[in-house]
Design an enzyme around this catalytic site. Structure first.
Site, PDB file in Angstrom:
ATOM      1  N   SER A   1       1.002  -1.256   0.005  1.00  0.00           N
ATOM      2  CA  SER A   1       0.008   0.157   0.056  1.00  0.00           C
ATOM      3  C   SER A   1       0.962   0.970  -0.394  1.00  0.00           C
ATOM      4  CB  SER A   1      -0.806  -0.234   1.667  1.00  0.00           C
ATOM      5  OG  SER A   1      -0.065  -0.110   2.491  1.00  0.00           O
ATOM      6  N   ASN A   2       2.058   1.014   0.499  1.00  0.00           N
ATOM      7  CA  ASN A   2       2.957   2.195   0.496  1.00  0.00           C
ATOM      8  C   ASN A   2       2.914   2.720  -1.018  1.00  0.00           C
ATOM      9  OD1 ASN A   2       4.005   3.889   3.265  1.00  0.00           O
ATOM     10  ND2 ASN A   2       3.134   1.591   3.888  1.00  0.00           N
TER      11      ASN A   2
ATOM     12  N   LYS B   1      23.434 -14.137  -0.327  1.00  0.00           N
ATOM     13  CA  LYS B   1      23.020 -12.903   0.199  1.00  0.00           C
ATOM     14  C   LYS B   1      23.429 -12.058  -1.092  1.00  0.00           C
ATOM     15  CE  LYS B   1      21.116  -9.336   3.161  1.00  0.00           C
ATOM     16  NZ  LYS B   1      20.221  -9.358   4.331  1.00  0.00           N
TER      17      LYS B   1
ATOM     18  N   MET C   1      10.854  -6.846   4.134  1.00  0.00           N
ATOM     19  CA  MET C   1      11.022  -7.772   5.038  1.00  0.00           C
ATOM     20  C   MET C   1      12.576  -8.355   5.220  1.00  0.00           C
ATOM     21  SD  MET C   1       8.536  -6.784   7.034  1.00  0.00           S
ATOM     22  CE  MET C   1       8.201  -7.146   8.349  1.00  0.00           C
ATOM     23  N   ARG C   2      13.494  -7.806   5.210  1.00  0.00           N
ATOM     24  CA  ARG C   2      14.867  -8.004   5.189  1.00  0.00           C
ATOM     25  C   ARG C   2      16.175  -7.017   5.249  1.00  0.00           C
ATOM     26  NH1 ARG C   2      15.500 -12.960   2.442  1.00  0.00           N
ATOM     27  NH2 ARG C   2      13.526 -13.444   1.692  1.00  0.00           N
ATOM     28  N   LEU C   3      16.972  -7.275   5.875  1.00  0.00           N
ATOM     29  CA  LEU C   3      17.582  -6.362   6.088  1.00  0.00           C
ATOM     30  C   LEU C   3      18.479  -6.778   5.046  1.00  0.00           C
ATOM     31  CD1 LEU C   3      19.214  -7.664   9.950  1.00  0.00           C
ATOM     32  CD2 LEU C   3      18.517  -5.943   8.973  1.00  0.00           C
ATOM     33  N   ILE C   4      19.217  -4.794   4.583  1.00  0.00           N
ATOM     34  CA  ILE C   4      19.541  -4.663   3.081  1.00  0.00           C
ATOM     35  C   ILE C   4      20.962  -4.824   3.419  1.00  0.00           C
ATOM     36  CG2 ILE C   4      20.658  -2.958   1.926  1.00  0.00           C
ATOM     37  CD1 ILE C   4      17.703  -3.875   1.608  1.00  0.00           C
TER      38      ILE C   4
ATOM     39  N   HIS D   1       8.901   2.536   9.188  1.00  0.00           N
ATOM     40  CA  HIS D   1       8.818   2.387   9.730  1.00  0.00           C
ATOM     41  C   HIS D   1       7.377   2.232  10.404  1.00  0.00           C
ATOM     42  CE1 HIS D   1       9.688  -1.546  12.843  1.00  0.00           C
ATOM     43  NE2 HIS D   1       9.534  -0.527  13.826  1.00  0.00           N
TER      44      HIS D   1
HETATM   45  C1  GRF Z   1       4.207  -0.431   6.893  1.00  0.00           C
HETATM   46  O1  GRF Z   1       3.464  -0.192   7.594  1.00  0.00           O
HETATM   47  C2  GRF Z   1       5.789   0.291   6.720  1.00  0.00           C
HETATM   48  O2  GRF Z   1       5.592   1.038   8.266  1.00  0.00           O
HETATM   49  C3  GRF Z   1       5.862  -1.651   7.450  1.00  0.00           C
HETATM   50  O3  GRF Z   1       5.726  -2.430   6.435  1.00  0.00           O
HETATM   51  C4  GRF Z   1       4.241  -2.091   6.342  1.00  0.00           C
HETATM   52  C5  GRF Z   1       4.391  -1.765   4.750  1.00  0.00           C
HETATM   53  O4  GRF Z   1       2.630  -2.085   4.701  1.00  0.00           O
HETATM   54  N1  GRF Z   1       7.276  -1.371   7.223  1.00  0.00           N
HETATM   55  P1  GRF Z   1       2.776  -2.543   2.562  1.00  0.00           P
HETATM   56  O5  GRF Z   1       2.943  -3.161   2.412  1.00  0.00           O
HETATM   57  O6  GRF Z   1       2.752  -0.599   2.125  1.00  0.00           O
HETATM   58  O7  GRF Z   1       1.082  -2.226   3.175  1.00  0.00           O
END
Ligand code: GRF
Length: 200
Positions: free
Chosen positions: A13-14, A65, A90-93, A109
């Site tokens: 969504s972001n 990696k 969901m991963r460290l760079i 975050h």
């Molecule tokens: C967001 O809440 C962001 O802050 C976190 O992961 C979520 C991702 O949401 N890092 P979306 O995939 O952008 O909907």
């Protein structure tokens, strides 16, 4: 116009909020690529709907990696990407991308860092009985949500707040704050984004 690659793992969504801002002109940037490390993630469907190319790449298919990030780096270099924006990646760079994009990787975050870093920041805030949480945008370093803070917005946790209601409040802020902060950064107005906002 600066070129941006957005990295996402889940819903995206972001990613969509940033892409819509760029397409409507309120964000003066080109979203050149979505990088998604999870085949089947909804972020990839959103990319298709928005007409943005996606690199769907599974780390499991690479021996290390470093090899995984090298493949991404080649793609970013080919597209002349200027900046990496993490949005639920969901991963460290690792060092491969950190060195190639020094000071040019940002993350969002869902807490007021340094409180509640890592996974499930919203659940962590509720479990801790916090009265306030929020959103932080920060530069990315090798740690987990540890880089220098660029901007933050606070959110009150009200009586009877559920995970769903809190997530909704936080995401609404994320979707407006991220494009706004990125626009300021791209304009070189780093000073201007030492903001703190408050939402009730
Ligand atoms: C967001 O809440 C962001 O802050 C976190 O992961 C979520 C991702 O949401 N890092 P979306 O995939 O952008 O909907």
């Amino acid at each position: 116009m600066k070129k941006i690659a957005i990295f996402a793992t889940g819903s995206g969504s972001n990613f969509q909020a940033l892409a819509v801002a760029a397409q409507s002109g309120s964000l003066n940037a080109e979203i050149s690529l979505l990088v998604c490390d999870k085949p089947g993630a909804f972020a990839v469907d959103r990319a298709e709907m928005l007409g943005i190319p996606a690199l769907v790449i599974s780390p499991k298919s690479y021996p290390s990696k470093e090899a995984y990030e090298e493949e991404i780096l080649q793609k970013l270099t080919g597209l002349e990407v200027d900046m990496i924006v993490l949005a639920g990646y969901m991963r460290l760079i690792g060092p491969t991308l950190l060195n190639a994009f020094e000071g040019k990787i940002i993350n969002i975050h869902p807490s007021l860092l340094p409180a509640f870093p890592g996974k499930d920041a919203i659940g962590q805030a509720l479990a801790a009985g916090a009265e306030t949480t929020g959103v932080t945008i920060h530069y990315v370093d090798e740690g987990m949500d540890t880089g220098p803070v660029i901007a933050s917005a606070s959110v009150k946790i009200t009586l009877g707040e559920t995970r769903e209601s809190l997530q909704k409040k936080i995401q609404r802020i994320e979707h407006s704050l991220y494009p706004e902060v990125l626009e300021e950064l791209l304009n070189g107005n780093e000073e201007a984004v030492q903001w703190e906002k408050s939402v009730h």
